[in-house]
Design a protein around this motif. Structure first.
Motif, PDB file in Angstrom:
ATOM      1  N   ALA A  61       8.752   5.240   3.204  1.00  0.00           N
ATOM      2  CA  ALA A  61       8.217   3.955   2.755  1.00  0.00           C
ATOM      3  C   ALA A  61       7.967   4.024   1.260  1.00  0.00           C
ATOM      4  O   ALA A  61       7.479   5.044   0.743  1.00  0.00           O
ATOM      5  CB  ALA A  61       6.921   3.620   3.489  1.00  0.00           C
ATOM      6  N   ALA A  62       8.323   2.958   0.560  1.00  0.00           N
ATOM      7  CA  ALA A  62       8.043   2.819  -0.866  1.00  0.00           C
ATOM      8  C   ALA A  62       7.253   1.529  -1.046  1.00  0.00           C
ATOM      9  O   ALA A  62       7.758   0.443  -0.762  1.00  0.00           O
ATOM     10  CB  ALA A  62       9.334   2.792  -1.676  1.00  0.00           C
ATOM     11  N   LEU A  63       6.000   1.647  -1.511  1.00  0.00           N
ATOM     12  CA  LEU A  63       5.117   0.510  -1.682  1.00  0.00           C
ATOM     13  C   LEU A  63       4.914   0.288  -3.176  1.00  0.00           C
ATOM     14  O   LEU A  63       4.326   1.144  -3.860  1.00  0.00           O
ATOM     15  CB  LEU A  63       3.777   0.757  -0.987  1.00  0.00           C
ATOM     16  N   SER A  64       5.391  -0.847  -3.670  1.00  0.00           N
ATOM     17  CA  SER A  64       5.357  -1.101  -5.106  1.00  0.00           C
ATOM     18  C   SER A  64       4.508  -2.328  -5.411  1.00  0.00           C
ATOM     19  O   SER A  64       4.691  -3.388  -4.794  1.00  0.00           O
ATOM     20  CB  SER A  64       6.770  -1.323  -5.650  1.00  0.00           C
ATOM     21  N   LEU A  65       3.608  -2.181  -6.374  1.00  0.00           N
ATOM     22  CA  LEU A  65       2.862  -3.318  -6.889  1.00  0.00           C
ATOM     23  C   LEU A  65       3.712  -3.956  -7.983  1.00  0.00           C
ATOM     24  O   LEU A  65       4.193  -3.270  -8.893  1.00  0.00           O
ATOM     25  CB  LEU A  65       1.517  -2.867  -7.459  1.00  0.00           C
ATOM     26  N   THR A  66       3.923  -5.271  -7.889  1.00  0.00           N
ATOM     27  CA  THR A  66       4.751  -5.967  -8.874  1.00  0.00           C
ATOM     28  C   THR A  66       3.936  -7.050  -9.574  1.00  0.00           C
ATOM     29  O   THR A  66       2.985  -7.599  -9.012  1.00  0.00           O
ATOM     30  CB  THR A  66       5.978  -6.617  -8.214  1.00  0.00           C
ATOM     31  N   SER A  67       4.309  -7.329 -10.803  1.00  0.00           N
ATOM     32  CA  SER A  67       3.711  -8.402 -11.572  1.00  0.00           C
ATOM     33  C   SER A  67       4.840  -9.266 -12.108  1.00  0.00           C
ATOM     34  O   SER A  67       5.649  -8.790 -12.921  1.00  0.00           O
ATOM     35  CB  SER A  67       2.870  -7.843 -12.727  1.00  0.00           C
ATOM     36  N   ASN A  68       4.916 -10.507 -11.615  1.00  0.00           N
ATOM     37  CA  ASN A  68       6.023 -11.397 -11.965  1.00  0.00           C
ATOM     38  C   ASN A  68       7.367 -10.708 -11.714  1.00  0.00           C
ATOM     39  O   ASN A  68       8.267 -10.713 -12.564  1.00  0.00           O
ATOM     40  CB  ASN A  68       5.910 -11.844 -13.415  1.00  0.00           C
TER      41      ASN A  68
END
Length: 587
Positions: free
Chosen positions: A515-522
């Motif tokens: 699993a790869a959990l990424s926080l994104t901004s725009n």
């Protein structure tokens, strides 16, 4: 007299041809008459069928007009290598044979076809009773879901875990680290990985947790529990070969179960327990109505068979009582609850309750509920109604649950899935649906082979709370209990989190999970947490024998341990990673 087979002369009185051994003709018989199939005149006319035996060099060969078959130009048989050999006739199969054989084949084919037809969903949906048809589709659905659950439960042996973090440029800026941390230091953060492996061996349960920089271990902790007496030992291999004994903290807790990092107990047991109770519920599904209809979800309409299952009054009471009575004597359920109670108490060494007490308290509550159910009269106006939509292949594509009493109806669950021409629409709702107080997950998308894409919305009372974008979801593996696909969750409901998202990428099969959990901004990645689970047997926990063991409660022992450890070596290891070095300089 001449031989009817080879044409050689047979002397009077001889019973067999001296050349080929063929029996001589009976006295007075026409040697080349009707018995040989030749004409009665002279030597016998040759057959006119054009076969290899009658083909020669031509009608006027070098043999003075005689054909190699031994037949002269007038068609009389000659003595010689081919003399007396008649051309072969093709055998004909009579109608008396063909007709019975053909009849058998037709009957057999019809029987096979009829059997296949009776096994088809179309036949069962139209011919069997509504109750029989409902049970057949429900049992198929339950079997499929239990298989998926079993596959998920079978991965309890994924005992190797790795965790790493990647910090992107946007993350550096968001954390206010710009100007304080270099690119080399953020790259070094990506080189760091926490690895954990667990195991059980010869009465010992343990876990080894290590911080790696690339392929080098910086620091690790080896925790081992003696499962027989509860003694727990802690070792830091990079600092010392000695152990610290932590027995007072492990006397009342099942740390062995915790250190194996197994998933909550019972997941695999449920696949054995559930069928018994589901079978009882199916036995009480005696009021079923069936109709041909359509299921419409969003903009998609699909043909379906609707089964309405109603359980009310006394039947509802009997089902509840039978289920609870079964639970009272179910040893499999007992083992599950005891194990679950022990698992929940394990993190609390001084907790008074254990698994057995947890089970006994559950049974006390069940007994009270059962006694009340036996004494209570349930009117026929009280009912549980379930609607089940079935597609042409016998798959359940829709389901609702509604309770009613004295004319009041409350729907509390709804699940629909309609497909047509590579497109699908989905809805899942639960809560007080009848009074518009419920949560809904709805959306639509397309399927290309086994992969599906889609856009979904999470709604509460018709207000959109979040959005989910799904990409490359593997439908086939999902039906088997393995999650594979990408999901982006975002929300505009709160202005403070507008523009942010959580990107989740999953890859799994029977042996691994990633699993790869990424926080994104725009839509720009800020930071990513990578998780990996696998199975292995490289770690073998062992209760210390022969090594030095220090008692954590003994002050002198701990002073001796501090004198033994090599902190300079630890600092050197940490300085080898630029990010850890930056941490040490700035803390």
């Amino acid at each position: 007299m001449f031989c009817r087979n080879c044409g050689s002369e047979i002397q009077k009185g001889e019973k067999f041809c001296p050349r080929c051994g063929t029996p001589a003709a009976a006295p007075g018989a026409d040697t080349y008459g009707q018995e040989t199939g030749q004409s009665a005149g002279g030597w016998g006319r040759a057959q006119t069928e054009n076969t290899p035996e009658t083909q020669g060099a031509g009608p006027n060969s070098a043999r003075g007009g005689y054909q190699e078959s031994g037949v002269n130009a007038e068609g009389y048989q000659q003595a010689g290598p081919y003399a007396g050999q008649l051309p072969h006739r093709k055998k004909k199969i009579g109608k008396k044979v063909i007709i019975p054989v053909a009849a058998v084949v037709v009957v057999a084919a019809a029987g096979i076809g009829a059997f296949a037809f009776t096994q088809s969903n179309f036949f069962r949906s139209k011919v069997s009773s509504p109750e029989e048809y409902y049970r057949s589709v429900e049992e198929a659905y339950i079997e499929k879901e239990l298989d998926a659950l079993s596959n998920t439960a079978s991965r309890d042996d994924l005992n190797e875990i790795s965790v790493s973090i990647e910090l992107e440029d946007a993350g550096v800026a968001m954390l206010g680290l710009t100007g304080y941390i270099s690119e080399a230091e953020t790259d070094a953060l990506g080189d760091l990985e926490i690895r954990m492996t667990t195991g059980q061996e010869d009465g010992a349960a343990g876990a080894l947790v290590s911080l790696y920089s690339g392929d080098e271990s910086v620091i690790s902790a080896n925790t081992v529990v003696d499962e027989e007496n509860g003694d727990m030992y802690l070792q830091f291999p990079e600092l010392s070969e000695s152990y610290i004994q932590l027995s007072p903290y492990a006397e009342t807790g099942d740390f062995g179960a915790l250190l194996t990092l197994s998933s909550p107990p019972g997941l695999s047991d449920i696949t054995d327990i559930l069928p018994k109770y589901l079978d009882v519920m199916l036995d009480h599904a005696v009021d079923v109505e069936r109709e041909d209809t359509e299921l419409t979800v969003g903009d998609i309409t699909q043909d379906a068979t609707l089964l309405t299952v109603t359980t009310k009054g006394q039947e509802l009471k009997d089902m509840a009582v039978e289920l609870m009575e079964m639970m009272q004597t179910d040893e499999d359920l007992k083992d599950l609850l005891v194990e679950l109670g022990d698992y929940m108490a394990a993190p609390y060494p001084y907790a008074e309750d254990d698994g057995q007490q947890f089970y006994e308290e559950f049974m006390d509550e069940l007994t009270i509920t059962l006694e009340n159910a036996r004494e209570e009269d349930i009117p026929d106006s009280a009912a549980l109604e379930m609607e089940v939509w079935v597609d042409g292949d016998g798959n359940i594509i829709g389901r609702t649950f509604t309770v009613s009493d004295d004319g009041d109806r409350q729907e509390f669950y709804r699940s629909y899935m309609a497909e047509k021409d590579g497109a699908y629409a989905y809805e899942l709702s639960f809560g007080d649906i009848s009074n518009d107080d419920y949560i809904t997950l709805e959306g639509d998308g397309t399927k290309d082979g086994k992969l599906a894409d889609g856009e979904f919305r999470i709604m509460y009372m018709d207000e959109e709370m979040a959005q989910i974008q799904m990409t490359d979801y593997d439908v086939e593996l999902g039906e088997k209990g393995y999650l594979n696909g990408s999901f982006l969750i975002s929300s505009d409901a709160d202005p403070d989190i507008a523009g942010y998202g959580l990107q989740m990428d999953f890859r799994s099969d029977k042996d691994t999970e990633e699993a790869a959990l990424s926080l994104t901004s725009n839509d720009v990645p800020v930071a990513t947490l990578n998780l990996s689970f696998a199975s292995g047997d490289s770690y073998k926990p062992a209760i210390p024998e022969g090594e030095t063991v220090y008692d954590s409660e003994d002050e002198r022992d701990m002073e001796a341990y501090q004198d033994e450890i090599d902190l300079d070596s630890l600092e050197t290891q940490m300085r080898s990673n630029a990010f850890l070095s930056w941490i040490m300089d700035n803390m």
